[in-house]
Design an enzyme around this catalytic site. Sequence first.
Site, PDB file in Angstrom:
ATOM      1  N   CYS A   1     -33.017   1.986  36.523  1.00 26.61           N
ATOM      2  CA  CYS A   1     -32.195   2.416  37.648  1.00 26.61           C
ATOM      3  C   CYS A   1     -32.596   3.870  37.914  1.00 26.61           C
ATOM      4  O   CYS A   1     -32.441   4.712  37.046  1.00 26.61           O
ATOM      5  CB  CYS A   1     -30.711   2.334  37.281  1.00 26.61           C
TER       6      CYS A   1
ATOM      7  N   ASP B   1       0.829  -1.208   0.000  1.00 27.50           N
ATOM      8  CA  ASP B   1       0.000   0.000   0.000  1.00 27.50           C
ATOM      9  C   ASP B   1       0.863   1.258   0.000  1.00 27.50           C
ATOM     10  O   ASP B   1       0.560   2.239  -0.666  1.00 27.50           O
ATOM     11  CB  ASP B   1      -0.908   0.023   1.237  1.00 27.50           C
TER      12      ASP B   1
ATOM     13  N   CYS C   1     -25.533   7.402  38.608  1.00 27.31           N
ATOM     14  CA  CYS C   1     -25.182   6.132  37.962  1.00 27.31           C
ATOM     15  C   CYS C   1     -24.200   6.370  36.803  1.00 27.31           C
ATOM     16  O   CYS C   1     -24.502   7.084  35.852  1.00 27.31           O
ATOM     17  CB  CYS C   1     -26.447   5.450  37.451  1.00 27.31           C
TER      18      CYS C   1
ATOM     19  N   LYS D   1     -26.255 -12.300  -6.178  1.00 24.32           N
ATOM     20  CA  LYS D   1     -26.975 -11.046  -5.942  1.00 24.32           C
ATOM     21  C   LYS D   1     -26.204 -10.261  -4.893  1.00 24.32           C
ATOM     22  O   LYS D   1     -26.121 -10.659  -3.731  1.00 24.32           O
ATOM     23  CB  LYS D   1     -28.397 -11.348  -5.477  1.00 24.32           C
TER      24      LYS D   1
ATOM     25  N   ASP E   1       0.827   4.238  -2.637  1.00 27.77           N
ATOM     26  CA  ASP E   1       0.586   5.644  -2.278  1.00 27.77           C
ATOM     27  C   ASP E   1       1.679   6.541  -2.828  1.00 27.77           C
ATOM     28  O   ASP E   1       1.426   7.665  -3.250  1.00 27.77           O
ATOM     29  CB  ASP E   1       0.511   5.807  -0.754  1.00 27.77           C
TER      30      ASP E   1
ATOM     31  N   CYS F   1     -29.116  -2.075  40.495  1.00 29.44           N
ATOM     32  CA  CYS F   1     -28.438  -1.669  39.260  1.00 29.44           C
ATOM     33  C   CYS F   1     -27.048  -2.300  39.213  1.00 29.44           C
ATOM     34  O   CYS F   1     -26.275  -2.155  40.166  1.00 29.44           O
ATOM     35  CB  CYS F   1     -28.336  -0.152  39.207  1.00 29.44           C
TER      36      CYS F   1
ATOM     37  N   GLU G   1     -26.200 -15.491 -11.510  1.00 30.11           N
ATOM     38  CA  GLU G   1     -25.193 -14.581 -10.945  1.00 30.11           C
ATOM     39  C   GLU G   1     -25.461 -14.436  -9.456  1.00 30.11           C
ATOM     40  O   GLU G   1     -26.579 -14.646  -9.012  1.00 30.11           O
ATOM     41  CB  GLU G   1     -25.320 -13.170 -11.566  1.00 30.11           C
TER      42      GLU G   1
ATOM     43  N   SER H   1     -36.404  -2.930 -10.956  1.00 28.32           N
ATOM     44  CA  SER H   1     -35.934  -3.790  -9.882  1.00 28.32           C
ATOM     45  C   SER H   1     -36.199  -5.229 -10.327  1.00 28.32           C
ATOM     46  O   SER H   1     -36.614  -5.464 -11.458  1.00 28.32           O
ATOM     47  CB  SER H   1     -36.692  -3.430  -8.628  1.00 28.32           C
ATOM     48  N   LEU H   2     -36.018  -6.197  -9.464  1.00 29.77           N
ATOM     49  CA  LEU H   2     -36.299  -7.584  -9.831  1.00 29.77           C
ATOM     50  C   LEU H   2     -37.388  -8.132  -8.936  1.00 29.77           C
ATOM     51  O   LEU H   2     -37.514  -7.718  -7.786  1.00 29.77           O
ATOM     52  CB  LEU H   2     -35.045  -8.440  -9.648  1.00 29.77           C
TER      53      LEU H   2
HETATM   54  S1  IVH Z   1     -29.879  -7.240 -12.507  1.00 31.55           S
HETATM   55  C1  IVH Z   1     -33.295  -5.154 -14.699  1.00 31.55           C
HETATM   56  N1  IVH Z   1     -27.979  -8.548 -11.269  1.00 31.55           N
HETATM   57  O1  IVH Z   1     -30.784  -6.538  -6.755  1.00 31.55           O
HETATM   58  C2  IVH Z   1     -32.447  -5.968 -13.826  1.00 31.55           C
HETATM   59  N2  IVH Z   1     -29.302  -7.026 -10.018  1.00 31.55           N
HETATM   60  O2  IVH Z   1     -33.571  -7.098  -6.030  1.00 31.55           O
HETATM   61  C3  IVH Z   1     -31.395  -5.199 -13.157  1.00 31.55           C
HETATM   62  N3  IVH Z   1     -28.628  -6.797  -7.678  1.00 31.55           N
HETATM   63  O3  IVH Z   1     -32.181  -3.702  -8.263  1.00 31.55           O
HETATM   64  C4  IVH Z   1     -30.821  -5.876 -12.013  1.00 31.55           C
HETATM   65  N4  IVH Z   1     -26.958  -8.204  -7.758  1.00 31.55           N
HETATM   66  O4  IVH Z   1     -29.812  -3.541  -7.216  1.00 31.55           O
HETATM   67  C5  IVH Z   1     -28.976  -7.654 -11.154  1.00 31.55           C
HETATM   68  N5  IVH Z   1     -26.225  -9.725 -10.294  1.00 31.55           N
HETATM   69  C6  IVH Z   1     -27.220  -8.839 -10.194  1.00 31.55           C
HETATM   70  C7  IVH Z   1     -27.504  -8.169  -8.988  1.00 31.55           C
HETATM   71  C8  IVH Z   1     -28.573  -7.282  -8.931  1.00 31.55           C
HETATM   72  C9  IVH Z   1     -27.639  -7.364  -7.004  1.00 31.55           C
HETATM   73  C10 IVH Z   1     -29.602  -5.841  -7.089  1.00 31.55           C
HETATM   74  C11 IVH Z   1     -30.023  -4.709  -7.967  1.00 31.55           C
HETATM   75  C12 IVH Z   1     -31.497  -4.914  -8.168  1.00 31.55           C
HETATM   76  C13 IVH Z   1     -31.877  -5.692  -6.956  1.00 31.55           C
HETATM   77  C14 IVH Z   1     -33.148  -6.481  -7.184  1.00 31.55           C
END
Ligand code: IVH
Length: 673
Positions: A432, A34, A438, A119, A38, A414, A117, A83-84
Amino acid sequence: MERSKAREEAERLRNEINRHNRLYYVEARPVISDVAFDRLLERLIAIEREFPDLVTPDSPSQRVGGEVTKVFPVVTHREPMLSLSNTYSIDEVSDFCRRVGKLVEAEGGRTPEFVAELKFDGVAVSLLYRDGMLLRGATRGDGTRGDDITANLRTIPTVPLSITLPGGPLFGMQEGDVEVRGEVFMRKEDFAKLNDARPEEDCFANPRNATAGTLKLQDSAEVARRRMSFVAYFLKGEGDGGSSQLQRLCQLEAMGFMTGGNYRLCRGEEEIAGFIGEWSEKRWTLPYETDGVVLKLNDTSLWDRLGATSKSPRWAIAYKYPALQAKTTLRDVVFQVGRLGTITPVAELEPVRLAGSTVSRSTLHNFDEIERLGLRIGDRVMIEKSGEVIPKVVAVVTDERSASTDAIEVPEQCPECGTPLVRPEGEVSYYCPNEEGCPAQKRGRILHFASRNAMDIQNLGDALVAQLVSQGLVGDPGDLYRLGQDQLEGLERMGAKSARNLLDALAESRSRDYGRLLYALGIRHVGQATARELARACPSVEHLRAAGEDELAAVPDIGPVVARSIIGFFTRPWVRDMLRKLHEAGLRMQADAPTQLVNRNFEGLSVIFTGGLERYDRQTAAQLVLERGGRVVSSVSKKTGLVVAGSEAGSKLDKALKLGVRVIGEDEFEAML
Ligand code: IVH
């Protein structure tokens, strides 16, 4: 140095630094120390200082931060950031595979392949590159519009400041705009370091909260200090239409992004279940937190055709791992004393591995909880960790109860000061009553006073406060401002420099406004929102001290219980003494002249915030309302004018809906501003 020489040297250093960054962060195999790293960076910064026109926008020197912003500009995503849909059930994952299979068939495709993948448990962001240069980075926000947090994202070593496509673009991608989405997160190690440096009550609960909090900071230099990481999982560029998700992940890696590398192509449900099973334990060995598996249809040309619901795409699903449990033995129960004298029982457990860490303590909240669980010392108990929260005892394994368990006795005195405990009628907790003497209560009050949302006094942590109290140097917050350099230097692990830092921090805290001071006093039932209301209704401590129950009860957010608590507080001799000391120290014991209103859009409205807002922290949001003639309160009643509900809003939202109070989301709130 000659200019041409400097240019060459800067170029060489940049390449060298980028290479080491990559080895360290992406490939996890650093080859220099490191310190040596630096030194390279310092050398580059020195050259760039001498020849400022040699600075390039993607120079590693541009990661150290420094830009301080007031608010983040809002940007509209090129495509909504969805989102998923989440599930905890493998059966639902199978349903998903079958559903997608049918849709694919209907489109004339073959048996679908999926990319599994991990998460990542962090905060989703989008990065936009134009002509290879990072143009902007934004949060997800409401999915359509997010905050432009480019300055903060630039500080993250694994966010490439520029991208090249070695050997030319792969898979038909063309030059031009490239969007990369992924997750910003904090490695466990970096998270632990961050928390270690904070007083206990200001610690972040988990790396995800720490990441979300850090991304919202307006001071990018502080963001740079906190060390976050970025992992990419989504790529969209021009001309990449024919590629698959697997190819896109490879492409991301070729462009210098970290993907984590732990993804796999799965054909069918069985292989998917295999991947999920394999990582359910293995994920704890990773240096960062993951909470599930994401499955995506590999053939991206079908993504658009399958489309999305309003919230999530039909071509992907997230499987979340269930909360983890472990069995262990309850060795003992100890009792902690809080700043208001509350006694909290804490379980001491036979150390047990759970979800990648060793658990040996867990709060039991109160004695009713002990009774509800039917807990005895020596019992076998189940503990559970859900999300990444601190584990809790969820049940006694009665089948395994030995003959020699002991009852958990409610202490009579206490544990800190020996005073007999009391339990007010109708309350679940014991207290207490030795408020003034205290030591545990003294420590708690001082730590609360110094905490971030109160007077925000840096460098005043647990260990130091314990020493100050036990040596009799500080008995209440007022004494803090009487400390001198010599007294501090005499303490353990306190050098001249840390003593000076603390005195500076104390001096700085004198300028905190009156509303914060009221919160910092630690009056029972007076939280931040109530303190703000009080500051407005009673613009000086003198005024507040003299206020009667009727006057207080007329303040929004304050009922008879809170009013009595405030009145009681000011009758204590030690409180009067403390206030005198704070006054002598020059703290702001009264409100400033009223601020000019920005507009009157919230005039006469009492507003409640509940749940997490994406674009504002609570304090900023409250300030915005105040500047527009409104007031912020904390509990819902018929008098409440407006509820602003963010993500995961809970009981306050339910109550508002029941009472028919108007509820709006963050977008509408912003529009009202
Ligand atoms: S794909 C349209 N891949 O999990 C799809 N999301 O619960 C876009 N996340 O909003 C998301 N790992 O913030 C994707 N390998 C991964 C992920 C991932 C984490 C998050 C992401 C998403 C949320 C859904």
